[in-house]
Motif scaffolding. Structure first.
Motif, PDB file in Angstrom:
ATOM      1  N   GLY A 153       0.848  -1.190   0.000  1.00 53.72           N
ATOM      2  CA  GLY A 153       0.000   0.000   0.000  1.00 53.72           C
ATOM      3  C   GLY A 153       0.876   1.230   0.000  1.00 53.72           C
ATOM      4  N   GLY A 200       1.504   4.504  -0.603  1.00 53.58           N
ATOM      5  CA  GLY A 200       0.997   5.863  -0.828  1.00 53.58           C
ATOM      6  C   GLY A 200       2.019   6.864  -0.334  1.00 53.58           C
ATOM      7  N   LYS A 201       1.554   7.904   0.364  1.00 55.79           N
ATOM      8  CA  LYS A 201       2.468   8.979   0.790  1.00 55.79           C
ATOM      9  C   LYS A 201       3.499   8.477   1.805  1.00 55.79           C
ATOM     10  CE  LYS A 201      -1.047  11.787   1.770  1.00 55.79           C
ATOM     11  NZ  LYS A 201      -2.137  11.165   0.996  1.00 55.79           N
ATOM     12  N   ILE A 202       3.013   7.835   2.874  1.00 61.19           N
ATOM     13  CA  ILE A 202       3.941   7.372   3.917  1.00 61.19           C
ATOM     14  C   ILE A 202       4.800   6.222   3.382  1.00 61.19           C
ATOM     15  CG2 ILE A 202       4.014   6.146   6.148  1.00 61.19           C
ATOM     16  CD1 ILE A 202       3.479   9.060   6.626  1.00 61.19           C
ATOM     17  N   ARG A 233      -2.446  -0.516  -5.227  1.00 58.18           N
ATOM     18  CA  ARG A 233      -3.777  -0.993  -5.628  1.00 58.18           C
ATOM     19  C   ARG A 233      -4.013  -0.775  -7.124  1.00 58.18           C
ATOM     20  NH1 ARG A 233      -8.522   0.629  -1.642  1.00 58.18           N
ATOM     21  NH2 ARG A 233      -7.768   2.724  -2.042  1.00 58.18           N
ATOM     22  N   ARG A 234      -3.453   0.338  -7.648  1.00 60.05           N
ATOM     23  CA  ARG A 234      -3.697   0.674  -9.052  1.00 60.05           C
ATOM     24  C   ARG A 234      -2.460   0.386  -9.901  1.00 60.05           C
ATOM     25  NH1 ARG A 234      -3.672   5.851  -8.990  1.00 60.05           N
ATOM     26  NH2 ARG A 234      -3.129   5.948  -6.792  1.00 60.05           N
ATOM     27  N   ASN A 236      -0.092  -8.371  -3.322  1.00 58.43           N
ATOM     28  CA  ASN A 236       0.043  -8.472  -1.860  1.00 58.43           C
ATOM     29  C   ASN A 236       0.403  -9.901  -1.449  1.00 58.43           C
ATOM     30  OD1 ASN A 236      -0.544  -5.752  -1.262  1.00 58.43           O
ATOM     31  ND2 ASN A 236      -2.739  -6.132  -1.513  1.00 58.43           N
ATOM     32  N   THR A 260       1.183  -0.013   4.911  1.00 58.05           N
ATOM     33  CA  THR A 260       0.970   1.439   4.992  1.00 58.05           C
ATOM     34  C   THR A 260      -0.296   1.867   4.256  1.00 58.05           C
ATOM     35  OG1 THR A 260       2.530   1.749   3.147  1.00 58.05           O
ATOM     36  CG2 THR A 260       3.393   2.082   5.354  1.00 58.05           C
ATOM     37  N   VAL A 261      -1.331   1.026   4.342  1.00 60.52           N
ATOM     38  CA  VAL A 261      -2.634   1.449   3.804  1.00 60.52           C
ATOM     39  C   VAL A 261      -3.355   2.267   4.876  1.00 60.52           C
ATOM     40  CG1 VAL A 261      -2.841  -0.560   2.285  1.00 60.52           C
ATOM     41  CG2 VAL A 261      -3.891  -0.633   4.557  1.00 60.52           C
ATOM     42  N   LYS A 262      -4.406   2.969   4.466  1.00 63.93           N
ATOM     43  CA  LYS A 262      -5.222   3.733   5.425  1.00 63.93           C
ATOM     44  C   LYS A 262      -5.887   2.752   6.398  1.00 63.93           C
ATOM     45  CE  LYS A 262      -5.356   8.064   3.689  1.00 63.93           C
ATOM     46  NZ  LYS A 262      -4.607   9.112   4.402  1.00 63.93           N
ATOM     47  N   PRO A 263      -6.157   3.205   7.620  1.00 64.28           N
ATOM     48  CA  PRO A 263      -6.763   2.280   8.604  1.00 64.28           C
ATOM     49  C   PRO A 263      -8.022   1.586   8.078  1.00 64.28           C
ATOM     50  CG  PRO A 263      -6.071   4.307   9.677  1.00 64.28           C
ATOM     51  CD  PRO A 263      -5.831   4.510   8.209  1.00 64.28           C
ATOM     52  N   GLY A 272       1.955   0.650   9.900  1.00 60.19           N
ATOM     53  CA  GLY A 272       2.130   2.097  10.030  1.00 60.19           C
ATOM     54  C   GLY A 272       0.793   2.804  10.124  1.00 60.19           C
ATOM     55  N   ALA A 273      -0.264   2.051  10.381  1.00 55.74           N
ATOM     56  CA  ALA A 273      -1.611   2.652  10.379  1.00 55.74           C
ATOM     57  C   ALA A 273      -1.958   3.243  11.736  1.00 55.74           C
ATOM     58  CB  ALA A 273      -2.645   1.596  10.002  1.00 55.74           C
ATOM     59  N   ALA A 274      -2.478   4.461  11.693  1.00 52.43           N
ATOM     60  CA  ALA A 274      -2.836   5.140  12.937  1.00 52.43           C
ATOM     61  C   ALA A 274      -3.939   4.378  13.662  1.00 52.43           C
ATOM     62  CB  ALA A 274      -3.305   6.559  12.623  1.00 52.43           C
ATOM     63  N   PRO A 291       4.055   6.951  12.452  1.00 53.54           N
ATOM     64  CA  PRO A 291       4.938   7.969  11.885  1.00 53.54           C
ATOM     65  C   PRO A 291       4.219   9.333  11.844  1.00 53.54           C
ATOM     66  CG  PRO A 291       4.037   6.570  10.139  1.00 53.54           C
ATOM     67  CD  PRO A 291       3.330   6.204  11.417  1.00 53.54           C
ATOM     68  N   THR A 324       3.928  13.138   9.202  1.00 51.56           N
ATOM     69  CA  THR A 324       4.193  13.527   7.806  1.00 51.56           C
ATOM     70  C   THR A 324       5.565  14.149   7.551  1.00 51.56           C
ATOM     71  OG1 THR A 324       2.879  15.502   8.189  1.00 51.56           O
ATOM     72  CG2 THR A 324       1.865  13.742   6.890  1.00 51.56           C
TER      73      THR A 324
HETATM   74  N1  LIG Z   1      -0.238  10.888   6.136  1.00 48.55           N
HETATM   75  C1  LIG Z   1      -0.173  11.060   7.472  1.00 48.55           C
HETATM   76  O1  LIG Z   1      -0.260  12.154   8.016  1.00 48.55           O
HETATM   77  C2  LIG Z   1       0.067   9.902   8.365  1.00 48.55           C
HETATM   78  C3  LIG Z   1       0.674  10.106   9.583  1.00 48.55           C
HETATM   79  C4  LIG Z   1       0.869   9.006  10.406  1.00 48.55           C
HETATM   80  C5  LIG Z   1       0.431   7.757  10.017  1.00 48.55           C
HETATM   81  N2  LIG Z   1      -0.165   7.605   8.828  1.00 48.55           N
HETATM   82  C6  LIG Z   1      -0.636   6.293   8.479  1.00 48.55           C
HETATM   83  O2  LIG Z   1       0.010   5.851   7.306  1.00 48.55           O
HETATM   84  C7  LIG Z   1      -0.897   5.075   6.545  1.00 48.55           C
HETATM   85  C8  LIG Z   1      -0.872   5.549   5.128  1.00 48.55           C
HETATM   86  O3  LIG Z   1      -1.265   6.903   5.053  1.00 48.55           O
HETATM   87  P1  LIG Z   1      -0.998   7.728   3.729  1.00 48.55           P
HETATM   88  O4  LIG Z   1      -1.291   9.155   4.052  1.00 48.55           O
HETATM   89  O5  LIG Z   1       0.328   7.353   3.166  1.00 48.55           O
HETATM   90  O6  LIG Z   1      -2.175   7.154   2.801  1.00 48.55           O
HETATM   91  P2  LIG Z   1      -2.227   7.005   1.202  1.00 48.55           P
HETATM   92  O7  LIG Z   1      -1.365   8.041   0.560  1.00 48.55           O
HETATM   93  O8  LIG Z   1      -3.667   6.935   0.824  1.00 48.55           O
HETATM   94  O9  LIG Z   1      -1.533   5.591   0.971  1.00 48.55           O
HETATM   95  C9  LIG Z   1      -2.183   4.376   1.107  1.00 48.55           C
HETATM   96  C10 LIG Z   1      -1.961   3.606  -0.196  1.00 48.55           C
HETATM   97  O10 LIG Z   1      -2.418   2.286  -0.015  1.00 48.55           O
HETATM   98  C11 LIG Z   1      -3.014   1.861  -1.239  1.00 48.55           C
HETATM   99  N3  LIG Z   1      -3.891   0.714  -0.967  1.00 48.55           N
HETATM  100  C12 LIG Z   1      -5.071   0.666  -0.320  1.00 48.55           C
HETATM  101  N4  LIG Z   1      -5.529  -0.585  -0.231  1.00 48.55           N
HETATM  102  C13 LIG Z   1      -4.598  -1.379  -0.828  1.00 48.55           C
HETATM  103  C14 LIG Z   1      -4.507  -2.773  -1.036  1.00 48.55           C
HETATM  104  N5  LIG Z   1      -5.442  -3.644  -0.642  1.00 48.55           N
HETATM  105  N6  LIG Z   1      -3.406  -3.238  -1.685  1.00 48.55           N
HETATM  106  C15 LIG Z   1      -2.431  -2.397  -2.093  1.00 48.55           C
HETATM  107  N7  LIG Z   1      -2.480  -1.071  -1.924  1.00 48.55           N
HETATM  108  C16 LIG Z   1      -3.551  -0.556  -1.286  1.00 48.55           C
HETATM  109  C17 LIG Z   1      -3.739   3.091  -1.698  1.00 48.55           C
HETATM  110  O11 LIG Z   1      -4.057   2.964  -3.075  1.00 48.55           O
HETATM  111  P3  LIG Z   1      -4.896   4.096  -3.843  1.00 48.55           P
HETATM  112  O12 LIG Z   1      -3.854   5.067  -4.293  1.00 48.55           O
HETATM  113  O13 LIG Z   1      -5.560   3.353  -4.925  1.00 48.55           O
HETATM  114  O14 LIG Z   1      -5.860   4.692  -2.850  1.00 48.55           O
HETATM  115  C18 LIG Z   1      -2.718   4.178  -1.394  1.00 48.55           C
HETATM  116  O15 LIG Z   1      -1.807   4.364  -2.453  1.00 48.55           O
HETATM  117  C19 LIG Z   1      -2.268   5.222   7.192  1.00 48.55           C
HETATM  118  O16 LIG Z   1      -2.624   4.033   7.825  1.00 48.55           O
HETATM  119  C20 LIG Z   1      -2.120   6.331   8.182  1.00 48.55           C
HETATM  120  O17 LIG Z   1      -2.851   6.076   9.365  1.00 48.55           O
HETATM  121  C21 LIG Z   1      -0.342   8.642   7.974  1.00 48.55           C
END
Ligand SMILES: NC(=O)c1ccc[n+]([C@@H]2O[C@H](COP(=O)([O-])OP(=O)(O)OC[C@H]3O[C@@H](n4cnc5c(N)ncnc54)[C@H](OP(=O)(O)O)[C@@H]3O)[C@@H](O)[C@H]2O)c1
Length: 269
Positions: free
Chosen positions: A9, A11-13, A36-37, A55, A68-71, A94-96, A118, A120
């Motif tokens: 997963g 994404g940003k993190i 995912r995409r 996966n 590191t997917v969303k919760p 890494g999920a909150a 973590p 940002t």
């Molecule tokens: N950003 C923050 O401020 C922050 C801070 C601390 C902790 N976190 C934690 O870090 C985690 C990620 O946050 P983020 O901001 O990086 O989110 P994000 O950018 O949305 O990244 C999550 C990625 O996971 C992908 N995904 C979802 N389901 C999947 C699956 N089944 N298989 C493969 N990939 C999948 C998503 O794909 P799509 O692109 O298709 O949606 C997305 O690219 C979260 O759990 C959050 O709680 C984030």
């Protein structure tokens, strides 16, 4: 441990971690990523030279899995992964707000789980990652998590019972400083400065203060006293902050963030 690490997963993190590991000398051939995409997978392959897999393939091939997917997407990801994760893997979440017990209940018995919160600024290598062991995670597992998350900032080990408090301080922490900068920039405008100049002044004051706090070894009270001369400008400002209960407001705000983190962790979101 020389190991294959998979980021699931990305994404940003996940991307911040991936790029931090590669900049820190990790070989892309020891890394696997999932997305995912397909277009996101192609982008990651092109940018970092890493192999992108499903996966299930990541679960089979990697020794360490970083989720590191969303919760809200974690349940689906675990359903997909659980049948393929051998019990000797290290699973790092890494999920909150999701407790290690959530993973332990869904994965093979005795799987080592480490929970990391973590923030940002990991995107600019100034993150803070708060690390806790699940029931079966050893010191070596924690050290491995620190090695990975240490590439994008600092790390801190805490008992899992302190994760909600750490989320309030550090996970949400950067947002409080953005809020302060926004409010102080408005003040600059009220005082007749153009927005861009007010912004630059406040951001540089924030960076300067942060470096002083980190590097001087002085207590924040001492640092503040150093710029608070008798009958001067700063003490007039401080009196207004105290009159408006800013200290009490911050304490209440962080308590509210801690309470919300607890609610989310107990599944009452
Ligand atoms: N950003 C923050 O401020 C922050 C801070 C601390 C902790 N976190 C934690 O870090 C985690 C990620 O946050 P983020 O901001 O990086 O989110 P994000 O950018 O949305 O990244 C999550 C990625 O996971 C992908 N995904 C979802 N389901 C999947 C699956 N089944 N298989 C493969 N990939 C999948 C998503 O794909 P799509 O692109 O298709 O949606 C997305 O690219 C979260 O759990 C959050 O709680 C984030």
């Amino acid at each position: 441990m020389t190991q294959k690490v998979a980021v699931l997963g990305t994404g940003k993190i996940g991307e911040a971690l991936l790029s931090g590991m590669i900049r820190g000398g990790w070989s892309p051939s020891d890394l696997l990523v999932t997305a995912r995409r397909p277009e996101r997978a192609a982008q990651l392959r092109e940018k970092y030279g890493v192999e992108t897999v499903s996966n299930a393939e990541a679960a089979k091939a990697a020794d360490t899995l970083i989720l590191t997917v969303k919760p809200q997407d974690m349940g689906t990801l675990l359903d997909e992964l659980a049948p393929h994760v051998p019990a000797d893997r290290l699973v790092i979440s890494g999920a909150a707000g999701i407790p290690t017990s959530y993973f332990e209940e869904r994965l093979a018995a005795d799987t080592a789980v480490v929970r990391v919160m973590p923030n940002t600024p990991a995107l600019v290598d100034e993150g803070m990652s708060v690390i806790s062991a699940g029931t079966h995670a050893t010191d070596e597992h924690l050290a491995h998590a620190e090695e990975i998350f240490g590439r994008v900032g600092k790390t801190l080990r805490v008992p899992e019972s302190q994760q909600d408090a750490c989320t309030a301080l550090s996970g949400s922490g950067p947002a409080y400083f953005y809020f302060l900068v926004e409010a102080m920039t408005d003040a600059g405008i009220l005082l007749g400065l153009p927005r861009d100049k007010a912004h630059d002044l406040i951001v540089q004051a924030a960076i300067g203060a942060a470096v002083m706090l980190r590097d001087s070894g002085e207590h924040p009270v001492k640092l503040r006293e150093n710029v608070t001369s008798p009958a001067g400008t700063t003490i007039n400002a401080i009196r207004e902050l105290e009159n408006h209960g800013v200290r009490a407001a911050l304490i209440a705000a962080l308590e509210a963030a801690r309470d919300r983190s607890r609610e989310l962790a107990s599944g009452n979101g």
